[in-house]
Design a protein around this motif. Sequence first.
Motif, short mmCIF file in Angstrom:
data_model
loop_
_atom_site.label_atom_id
_atom_site.label_comp_id
_atom_site.label_asym_id
_atom_site.label_seq_id
_atom_site.Cartn_x
_atom_site.Cartn_y
_atom_site.Cartn_z
N ILE A 92 0.84 -1.20 0.00
CA ILE A 92 0.00 0.00 0.00
C ILE A 92 0.87 1.25 0.00
N LEU A 93 1.97 1.21 0.78
CA LEU A 93 2.85 2.39 0.87
C LEU A 93 3.49 2.73 -0.47
N VAL A 94 3.83 1.71 -1.24
CA VAL A 94 4.43 1.99 -2.55
C VAL A 94 3.47 2.84 -3.38
N VAL A 95 2.19 2.45 -3.37
CA VAL A 95 1.18 3.20 -4.14
C VAL A 95 1.05 4.61 -3.55
N LEU A 96 0.87 4.70 -2.25
CA LEU A 96 0.64 6.00 -1.60
C LEU A 96 1.82 6.95 -1.82
N ILE A 97 3.02 6.45 -1.61
CA ILE A 97 4.19 7.32 -1.66
C ILE A 97 4.43 7.82 -3.08
N PHE A 98 4.25 6.93 -4.06
CA PHE A 98 4.47 7.40 -5.43
C PHE A 98 3.37 8.36 -5.87
N THR A 99 2.14 8.15 -5.39
CA THR A 99 1.09 9.13 -5.65
C THR A 99 1.48 10.47 -5.04
N HIS A 100 1.91 10.43 -3.79
CA HIS A 100 2.32 11.63 -3.08
C HIS A 100 3.42 12.37 -3.85
N LEU A 101 4.45 11.63 -4.26
CA LEU A 101 5.56 12.26 -4.97
C LEU A 101 5.10 12.83 -6.31
N PHE A 102 4.23 12.08 -6.99
CA PHE A 102 3.77 12.54 -8.30
C PHE A 102 2.96 13.82 -8.17
N VAL A 103 2.03 13.84 -7.21
CA VAL A 103 1.17 15.02 -7.04
C VAL A 103 2.00 16.22 -6.59
N ASN A 104 2.93 16.02 -5.70
CA ASN A 104 3.69 17.15 -5.16
C ASN A 104 4.80 17.63 -6.10
N LEU A 105 5.45 16.71 -6.79
CA LEU A 105 6.67 17.09 -7.51
C LEU A 105 6.51 17.13 -9.02
N MET A 106 5.55 16.39 -9.56
CA MET A 106 5.44 16.30 -11.02
C MET A 106 4.28 17.14 -11.56
N MET A 107 3.15 17.07 -10.88
CA MET A 107 1.99 17.80 -11.38
C MET A 107 2.16 19.29 -11.14
N GLY A 108 1.46 20.12 -11.90
CA GLY A 108 1.51 21.58 -11.71
C GLY A 108 2.91 22.11 -11.97
N ASP A 109 3.39 22.96 -11.05
CA ASP A 109 4.69 23.59 -11.24
C ASP A 109 5.84 22.79 -10.66
N GLY A 110 5.56 21.58 -10.22
CA GLY A 110 6.64 20.76 -9.68
C GLY A 110 7.06 21.20 -8.30
N VAL A 111 8.34 21.02 -8.01
CA VAL A 111 8.81 21.22 -6.64
C VAL A 111 8.67 22.67 -6.19
N SER A 112 8.72 23.61 -7.15
CA SER A 112 8.69 25.03 -6.77
C SER A 112 7.30 25.46 -6.28
N GLN A 113 6.29 24.62 -6.49
CA GLN A 113 4.95 25.02 -6.08
C GLN A 113 4.70 24.80 -4.58
N ILE A 114 5.62 24.08 -3.93
CA ILE A 114 5.34 23.69 -2.55
C ILE A 114 5.61 24.84 -1.61
N ASP A 115 4.55 25.39 -1.05
CA ASP A 115 4.67 26.38 0.01
C ASP A 115 3.46 26.20 0.92
N PHE A 116 3.26 27.12 1.85
CA PHE A 116 2.15 26.97 2.79
C PHE A 116 0.83 26.85 2.05
N ALA A 117 0.65 27.70 1.04
CA ALA A 117 -0.62 27.72 0.32
C ALA A 117 -0.89 26.38 -0.34
N PHE A 118 0.17 25.75 -0.88
CA PHE A 118 -0.01 24.46 -1.56
C PHE A 118 -0.47 23.39 -0.58
N VAL A 119 0.23 23.33 0.57
CA VAL A 119 -0.13 22.33 1.58
C VAL A 119 -1.53 22.61 2.12
N ALA A 120 -1.79 23.90 2.39
CA ALA A 120 -3.09 24.27 2.93
C ALA A 120 -4.19 23.91 1.94
#
Lengths: 255, 150
Positions: free
Chosen positions: B34-62
């Motif tokens: 289950i973790l393999v699925v969850l973690i890769f989903t997490h990485l894909f959504v946070n780092l690949m989708m949208g603007d990638g790693v630069s999009q991560i700030d308080f507003a993104f998490v919120a």
Amino acid sequence: MTAVDTAPAQVGGVPSMTVTLRIRRLNPEGVGDHAAGEDYWEEFQVEAHATDRVLDALHKIKWEQDGSLAFRRSCAHGVCGSDAMRINAKNRLACKTLLKDLNPAKPILIEPIAGLPVEKDLIVDMEPFFASYREIMPFLMPSGPAPERERLQSPEERERFDDTTKCILCAACTTACPVFWTDGQYFGPQAIVGAHRFIFDSRDEGQWDRLEILNDKAGVWKCRTAFNCTEACPRGIEVTKAISEVKKVLNTGEI
Amino acid sequence: MTAPELSQPMPRTRKRMNATYRWWWVFQRVSGVILVVLIFTHLFVNLMMGDGVSQIDFAFVAGKWAAWYWQVIDFVMLLLAMLHGTNGMSYLINDYARSRRSRAILQAILGIAAVVIIVLGSLVIWTFEPCPVDATGAFLPGVPSGCPFN
């Protein structure tokens, strides 16, 4: 016509070279500067052909340079399993390892197999290893009277445990296992391979006795699937797979 | 001159598998998948989708945690990762700790660390305020553009 050996032996046909062997030694009585039971490295240089085996190089050392070098070997052809040792940090049979496969440009490191008490040089006390093997009762346990002819088995039934019948008890797998190194509680891969050979044998009826023994915290459940055993096995047995098959039987209750 | 005594191997202590231990063994395998699925989903959504790693700030998490399903997904990931990791570390301690005492101490430290991180992480996920306001009731700078949610 009689076959006559006319061509002179082609000694130069295979390139010969000087190889350095660094051997981990231990003398239980002490020798020279080394106290009793102290282990140390000693280097030897031997003239050898690329197609020679590590065992040939060890023989050359023992026969021509230092007769006190102690190691086990019996058949010298990869069948008896006496000469398992740690060669360049990997467990192998000295009689099946060719020098040319070991990068002879560098010293070849030879150590006794790990996790068993060293008696002298490359000879270890195999008793803990054999004790584990004895515990899983490595003999056919049939019920009822012995049949008058062979106990028949189909090729499919044989196929299930064919791989684990290849074991020669050389201890290369067990002494490559990081869990076996820890405290000597674990049965070790070899004992499980030995049990697998009978558990999946249609002629045997002691499966659950053996499974009961292996269903121990120090039994199959101590396996962390490091795959060192599969990598070490000189017979190419898929050891980790065999262990997992035993685990599966214990989890599902079906053989 | 006598040969030194060989050290005897430790006698095997017979400890049968119990139901708890087996449950954890199965859990370790299931949670791993289950973790393999969850973690890769997490990485894909946070780092690949949208603007990638630069999009991560308080507003993104919120923005993510304003949605209940991201709260659930992150909570499940936290719980499984912590239990999976703790159980694995516990196996390692059992394998490699030499004495009863060091084993007990290490297991205790591990247990406390796991509980603290799970409690702290759960608090952050479930009591998270995506649109914090200042004393006057106005949104603080950096809140996600969709505020107020719900």
